[in-house]
Design a protein around this motif. Structure first.
Motif, PDB file in Angstrom:
ATOM      1  N   LYS A 316      16.834  33.580 -83.803  1.00 14.51           N
ATOM      2  CA  LYS A 316      17.397  32.853 -82.659  1.00 14.51           C
ATOM      3  C   LYS A 316      17.763  31.433 -83.095  1.00 14.51           C
ATOM      4  CE  LYS A 316      12.847  31.289 -81.043  1.00 14.51           C
ATOM      5  NZ  LYS A 316      11.891  31.241 -79.916  1.00 14.51           N
ATOM      6  N   GLU A 318      17.682  27.446 -81.532  1.00 15.51           N
ATOM      7  CA  GLU A 318      17.320  26.495 -80.474  1.00 15.51           C
ATOM      8  C   GLU A 318      18.373  25.399 -80.488  1.00 15.51           C
ATOM      9  OE1 GLU A 318      13.300  25.223 -81.080  1.00 15.51           O
ATOM     10  OE2 GLU A 318      12.469  27.189 -80.552  1.00 15.51           O
ATOM     11  N   ARG A 335      13.648  19.343 -74.712  1.00 12.93           N
ATOM     12  CA  ARG A 335      12.939  20.583 -74.354  1.00 12.93           C
ATOM     13  C   ARG A 335      12.260  20.426 -72.994  1.00 12.93           C
ATOM     14  NH1 ARG A 335      11.083  24.285 -78.157  1.00 12.93           N
ATOM     15  NH2 ARG A 335      11.157  22.681 -79.778  1.00 12.93           N
ATOM     16  N   LEU A 340      17.199  22.242 -73.739  1.00 12.35           N
ATOM     17  CA  LEU A 340      17.224  23.074 -74.938  1.00 12.35           C
ATOM     18  C   LEU A 340      17.503  24.522 -74.540  1.00 12.35           C
ATOM     19  CD1 LEU A 340      14.920  22.964 -78.003  1.00 12.35           C
ATOM     20  CD2 LEU A 340      15.232  25.138 -76.817  1.00 12.35           C
ATOM     21  N   LYS A 341      18.472  25.132 -75.218  1.00 17.31           N
ATOM     22  CA  LYS A 341      18.837  26.521 -74.910  1.00 17.31           C
ATOM     23  C   LYS A 341      18.412  27.426 -76.075  1.00 17.31           C
ATOM     24  CE  LYS A 341      23.042  25.164 -74.694  1.00 17.31           C
ATOM     25  NZ  LYS A 341      24.532  25.177 -74.654  1.00 17.31           N
ATOM     26  N   ILE A 342      17.907  28.589 -75.739  1.00 14.85           N
ATOM     27  CA  ILE A 342      17.601  29.601 -76.756  1.00 14.85           C
ATOM     28  C   ILE A 342      18.795  30.547 -76.834  1.00 14.85           C
ATOM     29  CG2 ILE A 342      16.005  31.401 -77.509  1.00 14.85           C
ATOM     30  CD1 ILE A 342      14.738  28.618 -77.333  1.00 14.85           C
ATOM     31  N   LYS A 358      15.644  29.800 -86.171  1.00 13.84           N
ATOM     32  CA  LYS A 358      14.430  30.574 -86.433  1.00 13.84           C
ATOM     33  C   LYS A 358      14.843  31.860 -87.158  1.00 13.84           C
ATOM     34  CE  LYS A 358      11.977  27.592 -84.113  1.00 13.84           C
ATOM     35  NZ  LYS A 358      11.087  26.643 -84.821  1.00 13.84           N
TER      36      LYS A 358
END
Length: 361
Positions: A316, A318, A335, A340-342, A358
């Motif tokens: 993913k 962030e 965050r 903050l967007k995933i 990640k």
């Protein structure tokens, strides 16, 4: 892969002088043809004020900008496509770039020799563009001849390539640098051939600091407008002489010439625009860094710019937009504020995104 922008033109139009101004390098820039034989190459940092803003928040050990390579290619002359003036060697240097800037001299100066004996921006453009076009046609024709032989031997799998290259040949023959080669079925074959007429380019008008000598700028401006090409005006000699000055003195002299910002910044932005590039950032205490990616890049592809493992094992991303990152004074506050967007594998990276990837390999 490095981003390469070629600098092309006739001999003695100011290419190497411009290269000095752009890259702060002291290379030969003499008043006779073929002073430049091997291409001069310089890696130049891409100026981006956002890097310093990110650094002010993170206090990193290092700040690393994106970069671009400028390639000062020797002056081409009539007959270059058939080897005149070491032409074949010079043409191969242009093929290795992703885009190029065509430098045209627009001033009269008896002390500076013109290879054709007179100043004429349109004639200069036609000379260069004709040579580049003829060089491309030669490459396409050789490939078509080879395909014809294979087709006669019954290899029907090559018919699509033969048909596409025949269309490309006709398009270049008819329209030269106005050829429409942005057709999807052409892309594979164009990539293999590295045709110069398929590359993006813009014009650079080399001007004299004494404006009374710039007698030919109007006709170049009209031509650029008619052909829908970007034209950037530079005072190459004047700017190259600023290399040794302190930043404050340099800015004052540029203002005196009526130049709002260094030519380098303008040309890099134009190269970025032509190649559909933009920057995303990674930021932390070790380093703040800019990375160049193409418009339409998805998150795993952007991750691969950092390391192939990041793309291969992508989980993913962030993501915080640059504006939200600055307004929040960093990742942690962003965050907490819900900024903050995933994002997953299909996320299209945006200009200015601050990203932490990640991954697992």
């Amino acid at each position: 892969m490095s981003i390469k922008c070629g600098i092309v033109g006739l001999p003695n139009v100011g290419k190497s002088t411009l290269f000095n101004a752009l890259t702060s390098q002291k290379i030969q820039a003499e008043n006779f043809p073929f002073c430049t034989i091997e291409p001069n190459i310089a890696r130049v940092n891409i100026p981006d004020k956002r890097l310093q803003q990110l650094a002010d928040i993170n206090k990193p050990e290092k700040i690393i900008p994106s970069h671009m390579e400028f390639v000062d290619i020797a002056g081409l002359v009539k007959g270059a496509h058939s080897g005149e003036g070491l032409g074949n060697k010079f043409l191969s240097h242009i093929r290795e770039t992703q885009c190029f800037a065509h430098v045209v001299r627009c001033f009269e100066d008896q002390n500076v020799i013109h290879v054709d004996g007179k100043i004429s921006p349109i004639n200069d453009l036609e000379t260069i563009e004709t040579e580049l076009m003829l060089s491309d046609l030669e490459i396409v024709e050789k490939r078509i001849e080879k395909l014809e032989k294979q087709l006669r031997n019954g290899d029907k799998a090559l018919k699509e390539e033969f048909d596409c290259l025949s269309e490309i040949k006709n398009e270049i023959s008819s329209n030269g640098f106005r050829a429409n080669l942005q057709i999807e079925k052409y892309h594979t074959y164009l990539r293999n051939l590295q045709l110069i007429t398929a590359k993006s380019f813009f014009y650079i008008a080399n001007l004299h600091e004494d404006d009374s000598k710039n007698l030919f700028i109007n006709e170049l401006e009209e031509h650029a407008k008619k052909t829908n090409k970007e034209l950037i005006k530079v005072y190459a000699k004047a700017e190259s002489e600023l290399v040794d000055l302190e930043n404050q003195e340099r800015q004052e002299y540029l203002q005196m010439l009526g130049i709002k910002e260094p030519t380098l910044d303008v040309i890099i932005r134009k190269g970025y625009e032509l190649l559909n590039l933009f920057s995303f950032f990674t930021a932390g205490p070790k380093e703040v860094r800019a990375w160049s990616v193409k418009q339409g890049s998805k998150a795993p592809e952007a991750a691969g710019k950092i390391h192939t493992d990041f793309e291969r094992g992508f989980i993913k991303a962030e993501v915080v937009s640059f504006e939200d990152y600055i307004a929040s004074s960093g990742l942690q506050n962003a965050r907490e504020k819900g900024k903050l967007k995933i994002e997953g594998k299909d996320y299209l990276v945006q200009d200015g995104d601050v990203i932490e990837f990640k991954f697992n390999v």
